[in-house]
Design a protein around this motif. Structure first.
Motif, mmCIF file in Angstrom:
data_model
loop_
_atom_site.group_PDB
_atom_site.id
_atom_site.type_symbol
_atom_site.label_atom_id
_atom_site.label_comp_id
_atom_site.label_asym_id
_atom_site.label_seq_id
_atom_site.Cartn_x
_atom_site.Cartn_y
_atom_site.Cartn_z
ATOM 1 N N ILE A 148 -0.350 -0.212 -11.546
ATOM 2 C CA ILE A 148 0.817 0.273 -10.807
ATOM 3 C C ILE A 148 1.195 -0.773 -9.761
ATOM 4 O O ILE A 148 0.384 -1.635 -9.422
ATOM 5 N N PRO A 149 2.420 -0.741 -9.238
ATOM 6 C CA PRO A 149 2.892 -1.814 -8.355
ATOM 7 C C PRO A 149 2.502 -1.655 -6.882
ATOM 8 O O PRO A 149 3.208 -2.100 -5.999
ATOM 9 N N PHE A 150 1.344 -1.026 -6.600
ATOM 10 C CA PHE A 150 0.890 -0.840 -5.224
ATOM 11 C C PHE A 150 -0.372 -1.642 -4.970
ATOM 12 O O PHE A 150 -1.210 -1.807 -5.856
ATOM 13 N N SER A 151 -0.535 -2.105 -3.741
ATOM 14 C CA SER A 151 -1.775 -2.766 -3.324
ATOM 15 C C SER A 151 -2.000 -2.462 -1.847
ATOM 16 O O SER A 151 -1.102 -2.006 -1.140
ATOM 17 N N ILE A 152 -3.215 -2.729 -1.394
ATOM 18 C CA ILE A 152 -3.562 -2.525 0.018
ATOM 19 C C ILE A 152 -3.095 -3.758 0.776
ATOM 20 O O ILE A 152 -3.424 -4.882 0.404
ATOM 21 N N SER A 153 -2.333 -3.559 1.831
ATOM 22 C CA SER A 153 -1.756 -4.703 2.548
ATOM 23 C C SER A 153 -2.805 -5.415 3.402
ATOM 24 O O SER A 153 -3.863 -4.861 3.728
ATOM 25 N N ALA A 154 -2.492 -6.629 3.788
ATOM 26 C CA ALA A 154 -3.382 -7.448 4.615
ATOM 27 C C ALA A 154 -3.289 -7.083 6.093
ATOM 28 O O ALA A 154 -3.928 -7.720 6.916
ATOM 29 N N ARG A 155 -2.515 -6.066 6.438
ATOM 30 C CA ARG A 155 -2.378 -5.669 7.848
ATOM 31 C C ARG A 155 -3.390 -4.598 8.242
ATOM 32 O O ARG A 155 -3.337 -4.055 9.325
ATOM 33 N N ASN A 156 -4.345 -4.302 7.351
ATOM 34 C CA ASN A 156 -5.361 -3.290 7.614
ATOM 35 C C ASN A 156 -6.643 -3.920 8.142
ATOM 36 O O ASN A 156 -7.131 -4.898 7.582
ATOM 37 N N THR A 157 -7.180 -3.346 9.203
ATOM 38 C CA THR A 157 -8.525 -3.676 9.652
ATOM 39 C C THR A 157 -9.396 -2.516 9.207
ATOM 40 O O THR A 157 -9.180 -1.377 9.621
ATOM 41 N N GLU A 184 -2.366 0.960 5.123
ATOM 42 C CA GLU A 184 -1.033 0.543 4.701
ATOM 43 C C GLU A 184 -1.090 0.023 3.273
ATOM 44 O O GLU A 184 -1.890 -0.850 2.941
ATOM 45 N N LEU A 185 -0.242 0.612 2.433
ATOM 46 C CA LEU A 185 -0.076 0.155 1.060
ATOM 47 C C LEU A 185 1.284 -0.517 0.955
ATOM 48 O O LEU A 185 2.230 -0.133 1.646
ATOM 49 N N GLN A 186 1.359 -1.519 0.118
ATOM 50 C CA GLN A 186 2.643 -2.194 -0.102
ATOM 51 C C GLN A 186 3.012 -2.067 -1.567
ATOM 52 O O GLN A 186 2.143 -1.892 -2.414
ATOM 53 N N TRP A 187 4.301 -2.126 -1.835
ATOM 54 C CA TRP A 187 4.737 -2.082 -3.222
ATOM 55 C C TRP A 187 5.516 -3.344 -3.551
ATOM 56 O O TRP A 187 6.137 -3.958 -2.690
ATOM 57 N N LEU A 188 5.426 -3.726 -4.804
ATOM 58 C CA LEU A 188 6.171 -4.872 -5.288
ATOM 59 C C LEU A 188 7.638 -4.493 -5.439
ATOM 60 O O LEU A 188 7.945 -3.386 -5.855
ATOM 61 N N PRO A 189 8.542 -5.397 -5.123
ATOM 62 C CA PRO A 189 9.958 -5.111 -5.340
ATOM 63 C C PRO A 189 10.230 -4.896 -6.827
ATOM 64 O O PRO A 189 9.544 -5.447 -7.677
ATOM 65 N N VAL A 190 11.235 -4.103 -7.110
ATOM 66 C CA VAL A 190 11.629 -3.856 -8.496
ATOM 67 C C VAL A 190 12.319 -5.091 -9.031
ATOM 68 O O VAL A 190 13.234 -5.640 -8.389
ATOM 69 N N ASN A 213 12.016 -1.294 4.709
ATOM 70 C CA ASN A 213 12.366 -2.684 4.994
ATOM 71 C C ASN A 213 11.219 -3.644 4.691
ATOM 72 O O ASN A 213 11.440 -4.816 4.414
ATOM 73 N N LYS A 214 9.995 -3.146 4.771
ATOM 74 C CA LYS A 214 8.824 -3.982 4.502
ATOM 75 C C LYS A 214 8.137 -3.623 3.178
ATOM 76 O O LYS A 214 7.088 -4.175 2.861
ATOM 77 N N ASN A 215 8.708 -2.668 2.431
ATOM 78 C CA ASN A 215 8.111 -2.194 1.170
ATOM 79 C C ASN A 215 6.684 -1.697 1.388
ATOM 80 O O ASN A 215 5.767 -2.029 0.644
ATOM 81 N N THR A 216 6.501 -0.902 2.437
ATOM 82 C CA THR A 216 5.169 -0.385 2.755
ATOM 83 C C THR A 216 5.214 1.094 3.078
ATOM 84 O O THR A 216 6.255 1.629 3.472
ATOM 85 N N PHE A 217 4.064 1.734 2.917
ATOM 86 C CA PHE A 217 3.862 3.069 3.461
ATOM 87 C C PHE A 217 2.412 3.178 3.900
ATOM 88 O O PHE A 217 1.545 2.416 3.455
#
Length: 175
Positions: A77-86, A167-173, A45-49
């Protein structure tokens, strides 16, 4: 763990640009430097893992991915480190004090290090945000030799209840 689209574990499912791996029924993410990180959870739902942070050696306070410079994602690749990480950088050299990171005695990494082998060394904490590189967490000999990360950190909670991971996030397809 169910693997949602567009994540892909083989050429017959998902989008091949969103590659993750299934190794003996364990989902894994492979970094640009070929380090392997276990996937702890997926939130379609949040495009994260969330991947496991690297192990930290107890005898010398070094991350298991120190020799490759920490976590680095391939920017193609369509992954990045999310801003929810401390992120907590541990066992740091004095030159880190010139950075804008929180290396004070009240830094959250002080709470973390109380229970591990990195205690009594310089440490710094920062919140991963859009102004910082979203494709790496850097460690190196002569800098900080270890790190960990907590997702959605509540500073009032004890370290034993923190949600350790990256937490990594992916871009929507795009259709």
């Amino acid at each position: 763990m169910e693997v949602p689209y567009p994540l892909s574990t083989n050429e017959n499912c998902g989008d091949p640009r969103y590659k993750i791996y299934c190794n003996n029924h364990v989902l894994e993410f492979v970094s640009a430097e070929k380090s392997i990180y276990r996937i702890l959870s997926i939130n379609p739902n949040k495009n994260t893992f969330v991947i496991s942070p690297p192990d930290i050696r107890s005898d010398n306070c070094q991350s298991s991915d120190l020799m490759v410079g920490g976590l680095r994602l391939d920017e193609d690749i369509p992954f990045s480190i999310s801003a929810r990480n401390t992120v907590m950088l541990l066992h740091c050299a004095e030159n880190i004090l010139l950075s804008p990171l929180n290396c004070s005695s009240s830094s959250l990494c002080r709470k973390f290090e109380e229970g591990n082998a990195c205690k009594n060394a310089l440490c710094c904490t920062y919140l991963k945000d859009a102004s910082m590189n979203q494709h790496k967490i850097r460690v190196r000999v002569g800098g900080c030799t270890a790190y960990t990360s907590v997702v959605d950190l509540n500073p009032k909670d004890p370290p034993s209840s923190w949600n350790y991971g990256i937490e990594l996030q992916w871009l929507p397809v795009l259709q």
